[in-house]
Design a protein around this motif. Structure first.
Motif, PDB file in Angstrom:
ATOM      1  N   HIS A  90       0.770  -1.217  -0.108  1.00  0.00           N
ATOM      2  CA  HIS A  90       0.050   0.048  -0.092  1.00  0.00           C
ATOM      3  C   HIS A  90       0.775   1.201   0.007  1.00  0.00           C
ATOM      4  O   HIS A  90       1.723   1.372   0.781  1.00  0.00           O
ATOM      5  N   ILE A  91       0.688   1.999  -0.837  1.00  0.00           N
ATOM      6  CA  ILE A  91       1.404   3.314  -0.849  1.00  0.00           C
ATOM      7  C   ILE A  91       0.450   4.539  -0.932  1.00  0.00           C
ATOM      8  O   ILE A  91       0.741   5.732  -1.115  1.00  0.00           O
ATOM      9  N   ASN A  92      -0.910   4.266  -0.471  1.00  0.00           N
ATOM     10  CA  ASN A  92      -1.890   5.530  -0.416  1.00  0.00           C
ATOM     11  C   ASN A  92      -1.329   6.708   0.299  1.00  0.00           C
ATOM     12  O   ASN A  92      -1.557   7.858   0.254  1.00  0.00           O
ATOM     13  N   ARG A 111      -0.744  10.476  -0.717  1.00  0.00           N
ATOM     14  CA  ARG A 111      -1.304  11.770  -0.094  1.00  0.00           C
ATOM     15  C   ARG A 111      -0.084  12.740   0.572  1.00  0.00           C
ATOM     16  O   ARG A 111      -0.774  13.805   0.340  1.00  0.00           O
ATOM     17  N   VAL A 112       0.653  12.258   0.975  1.00  0.00           N
ATOM     18  CA  VAL A 112       1.831  13.127   1.527  1.00  0.00           C
ATOM     19  C   VAL A 112       2.330  13.780   0.325  1.00  0.00           C
ATOM     20  O   VAL A 112       2.721  15.067   0.329  1.00  0.00           O
ATOM     21  N   ALA A 113       2.561  13.029  -0.711  1.00  0.00           N
ATOM     22  CA  ALA A 113       3.257  13.861  -1.974  1.00  0.00           C
ATOM     23  C   ALA A 113       2.378  14.840  -2.457  1.00  0.00           C
ATOM     24  O   ALA A 113       2.548  15.939  -3.047  1.00  0.00           O
ATOM     25  N   ARG A 114       0.859  14.519  -2.484  1.00  0.00           N
ATOM     26  CA  ARG A 114      -0.052  15.504  -2.791  1.00  0.00           C
ATOM     27  C   ARG A 114      -0.067  16.727  -1.877  1.00  0.00           C
ATOM     28  O   ARG A 114      -0.112  17.792  -2.395  1.00  0.00           O
ATOM     29  N   LYS A 151       2.724  12.192  -9.499  1.00  0.00           N
ATOM     30  CA  LYS A 151       3.163  11.341 -10.580  1.00  0.00           C
ATOM     31  C   LYS A 151       4.538  10.672 -10.171  1.00  0.00           C
ATOM     32  O   LYS A 151       4.777   9.682 -10.631  1.00  0.00           O
ATOM     33  N   GLN A 152       5.257  11.790  -9.855  1.00  0.00           N
ATOM     34  CA  GLN A 152       6.656  11.361  -9.497  1.00  0.00           C
ATOM     35  C   GLN A 152       6.582  10.191  -8.592  1.00  0.00           C
ATOM     36  O   GLN A 152       7.396   9.195  -8.702  1.00  0.00           O
ATOM     37  N   VAL A 153       5.985  10.208  -7.503  1.00  0.00           N
ATOM     38  CA  VAL A 153       5.906   9.007  -6.444  1.00  0.00           C
ATOM     39  C   VAL A 153       5.654   7.848  -6.873  1.00  0.00           C
ATOM     40  O   VAL A 153       6.039   6.779  -6.802  1.00  0.00           O
ATOM     41  N   ALA A 154       4.397   7.926  -7.838  1.00  0.00           N
ATOM     42  CA  ALA A 154       4.160   6.756  -8.428  1.00  0.00           C
ATOM     43  C   ALA A 154       4.817   6.170  -9.333  1.00  0.00           C
ATOM     44  O   ALA A 154       5.172   4.810  -9.308  1.00  0.00           O
ATOM     45  N   SER A 214       8.061   6.518  -9.320  1.00  0.00           N
ATOM     46  CA  SER A 214       9.351   5.818  -8.654  1.00  0.00           C
ATOM     47  C   SER A 214       8.990   4.348  -8.057  1.00  0.00           C
ATOM     48  O   SER A 214       9.623   3.450  -8.201  1.00  0.00           O
ATOM     49  N   ARG A 215       7.595   4.229  -7.419  1.00  0.00           N
ATOM     50  CA  ARG A 215       7.082   2.952  -6.941  1.00  0.00           C
ATOM     51  C   ARG A 215       7.017   1.958  -8.225  1.00  0.00           C
ATOM     52  O   ARG A 215       7.457   0.858  -7.868  1.00  0.00           O
ATOM     53  N   LEU A 216       6.499   2.547  -9.302  1.00  0.00           N
ATOM     54  CA  LEU A 216       6.412   1.382 -10.512  1.00  0.00           C
ATOM     55  C   LEU A 216       8.099   1.055 -10.985  1.00  0.00           C
ATOM     56  O   LEU A 216       7.842  -0.305 -11.154  1.00  0.00           O
ATOM     57  N   ARG A 217       8.802   1.843 -10.847  1.00  0.00           N
ATOM     58  CA  ARG A 217      10.103   1.478 -11.343  1.00  0.00           C
ATOM     59  C   ARG A 217      10.620   0.368 -10.173  1.00  0.00           C
ATOM     60  O   ARG A 217      11.183  -0.478 -10.688  1.00  0.00           O
ATOM     61  N   LEU A 218      10.615   0.787  -8.979  1.00  0.00           N
ATOM     62  CA  LEU A 218      11.090  -0.014  -8.131  1.00  0.00           C
ATOM     63  C   LEU A 218      10.428  -1.260  -8.041  1.00  0.00           C
ATOM     64  O   LEU A 218      10.881  -2.473  -7.973  1.00  0.00           O
ATOM     65  N   PHE A 219       9.068  -1.579  -8.307  1.00  0.00           N
ATOM     66  CA  PHE A 219       8.301  -2.669  -8.237  1.00  0.00           C
ATOM     67  C   PHE A 219       8.650  -3.316  -9.225  1.00  0.00           C
ATOM     68  O   PHE A 219       8.628  -4.837  -9.191  1.00  0.00           O
TER      69      PHE A 219
END
Length: 67
Positions: free
Chosen positions: A16-18, A22-25, A54-57, A59-64
């Protein structure tokens, strides 16, 4: 990040990265308001929040996807 990669390699398949989004927003909104303090039109401030999320999402997609 290494901990997440190890967890994924060990079989964890739900992360979960919700809260992180939210913090990024929130930080993006704060940044937009700081850069345009007199702006009252939401569509001129919200792009800062969208970009931050967008940047957080991304970065997580790259990581996963590395796992």
């Amino acid at each position: 990040m290494k901990d997440l990669q190890k967890a994924i390699a060990a079989g964890i398949n739900v992360i979960h990265i919700n809260t992180e989004l939210r913090v990024a927003r929130r930080r993006g909104l704060e940044d937009g308001l700081a850069k345009r303090p007199h702006q009252v039109v939401p569509y001129k401030i919200l792009p800062f929040a969208f970009e931050s999320v967008k940047q957080v999402a991304l970065s997580r997609l790259r990581l996963f996807n590395k796992c």
